[in-house]
Scaffold this active site. Sequence first.
Site, PDB file in Angstrom:
ATOM      1  CE1 TYR A 146      -3.000  -3.158   1.011  1.00 40.40           C
ATOM      2  CE2 TYR A 146      -4.397  -1.171   1.394  1.00 40.40           C
ATOM      3  CZ  TYR A 146      -4.202  -2.541   1.133  1.00 40.40           C
ATOM      4  OH  TYR A 146      -5.508  -3.258   1.047  1.00 40.40           O
ATOM      5  CE  LYS A 204       3.088 -17.421  -0.222  1.00 38.69           C
ATOM      6  NZ  LYS A 204       2.802 -18.829  -0.499  1.00 38.69           N
ATOM      7  CG  ASP A 237      -0.222 -20.360   1.297  1.00 34.03           C
ATOM      8  OD1 ASP A 237       0.662 -20.354   2.188  1.00 34.03           O
ATOM      9  OD2 ASP A 237       0.467 -21.068   0.388  1.00 34.03           O
ATOM     10  CG  ASP A 261      -7.615  -5.596   2.702  1.00 34.42           C
ATOM     11  OD1 ASP A 261      -8.510  -5.036   3.504  1.00 34.42           O
ATOM     12  OD2 ASP A 261      -7.902  -5.670   1.305  1.00 34.42           O
ATOM     13  CG  ASP A 265     -12.708  -8.438   3.943  1.00 38.43           C
ATOM     14  OD1 ASP A 265     -12.497  -7.674   4.627  1.00 38.43           O
ATOM     15  OD2 ASP A 265     -13.220  -8.605   2.850  1.00 38.43           O
TER      16      ASP A 265
HETATM   17  C1  IPM Z   1     -10.003  -1.990   4.621  1.00 38.13           C
HETATM   18  C2  IPM Z   1     -10.348  -1.696   2.976  1.00 38.13           C
HETATM   19  C3  IPM Z   1      -9.262  -0.798   2.442  1.00 38.13           C
HETATM   20  C4  IPM Z   1      -8.051  -1.417   2.555  1.00 38.13           C
HETATM   21  C5  IPM Z   1      -9.490  -0.193   1.042  1.00 38.13           C
HETATM   22  C6  IPM Z   1     -11.010   0.578   0.747  1.00 38.13           C
HETATM   23  C7  IPM Z   1      -8.311   0.768   0.574  1.00 38.13           C
HETATM   24  O1  IPM Z   1     -10.421  -2.812   2.114  1.00 38.13           O
HETATM   25  O2  IPM Z   1     -10.024  -1.166   5.323  1.00 38.13           O
HETATM   26  O3  IPM Z   1      -9.958  -3.122   4.651  1.00 38.13           O
HETATM   27  O4  IPM Z   1      -7.558  -2.301   1.647  1.00 38.13           O
HETATM   28  O5  IPM Z   1      -7.232  -1.223   3.267  1.00 38.13           O
HETATM   29 MN    MN Z   2     -10.411  -4.732   3.375  1.00 39.01          MN
END
Ligand code: IPM
Ligand code: MN
Length: 371
Positions: A146, A204, A237, A261, A265
Amino acid sequence: MAAPEARARAARRVALVPGDGIGPEVLAEAGRVLAAASGRSGLALELESFPWSADHFLATGETLPEDAPERLAREFDAVLAGAFGDPRVPDNRHAEEILLGLRRRLDLYANVRPVRCLDDRLSPLKGVGAAEIDFVVVRENTEGAYCGIGGLLRPGTPEETAIEEDVSTRRGVERLCRFAFELAGTLEGPRRRGRRPRVVLADKHNAQRFGGGLWHRVFLEVAKEHPACEAGHQFADALAHRMVLDPGSLDVVATNNLFGDLLSDVGAALQGGLGMAPSANLHPGRTSLFEPVHGSAPDLAGQGVANPFGAILTSALLLRFLGAPEASRAVTEAVASCVRAGETTRDLGGSLGTRGAGDAVLARLEAGGGA
Ligand code: IPM
Ligand code: MN
Ligand code: NAD
């Protein structure tokens, strides 16, 4: 009523940045709960809203005012944000400058994403109950993939080439790993499970010799400073696989920006979905940024149906940060009790709208957070 925790202190100031899509809808509920919980605990709070969003960008051309990071750092204790992302801004420029801009420019290097399932009915795993899903993903938040360094060579031609750099600094990796070990020492989960706090590095270094190698070496060095913790390693992974098949074996996962990230999720899914996952972007001792893990959900925006619990649980993280742990626990317990009673939005199987789910949390909070 909970004992006053911070009555002697001056008012704490929180900047609200609702953002786009469902951001304003869920943040309205988080703001109401924050105000109610802080009032009950005697924490004086001042909330001020800022319009930074796609609408604001499209109307004014401004993403984030140039002096915003300095102003937030000087005048506010924390920022509570909704979500950023709008189909009318396809290159996501405003979100990049507002969200990633604040993470970088406030130097909020640790993105703390708790993975805590509040009730068995939210666990998506066969035979795995809520008690086994309680760990934290600690994501490096200022560098990695990032970092915004790269470019296009011969754009628009068949030879078009894209370069996207992935930067890891020793200082950045070291402070993230140290944060992860220190956080592990404060968690209740390992004590409840009767083991030493366990920190697992997800990298990784088998494929990414340089950045991954640095992470692996620095992690092992920092681990030596924390003999009270158990240090482990898993390739990212395989760690995703372990999160699903054996979440109870995890306390803290330390990882880089991009893996964090993705893994967070997966973690959201273990809590009942993106609507349930909170996060805190921290730099200890500095103005920090709190936001739910989910995005602006354009598919739900404007309908009043988004789940506000992730944003409300984020306000619980904020209350803890502001020195009101009892109020924080009361908010989390109020959400858990709504889940147990089926007082939820439809993503969790209920029939409430966003406002109705916020009302349900407020009612439980007023009743003492009980069942
Ligand atoms: C998060 C989001 C952000 C990230 C995006 C919107 C850039 O997915 O906060 O998890 O990847 O950090
Ligand atoms: Mn995210
Ligand atoms: P998303 O999190 O917005 O949505 C993914 C899925 O989860 C959708 O089906 C959505 O309906 C559902 N969902 C998300 N939040 C929910 C909630 N509170 N209640 C019920 N269901 C919910 O991710 P996406 O679709 O990949 O991204 C949409 C936009 O949001 C993009 O512009 C993206 O860049 C942005 N985004 C922003 C942030 C942030 O601001 N922190 C985080 C992730 C994505």
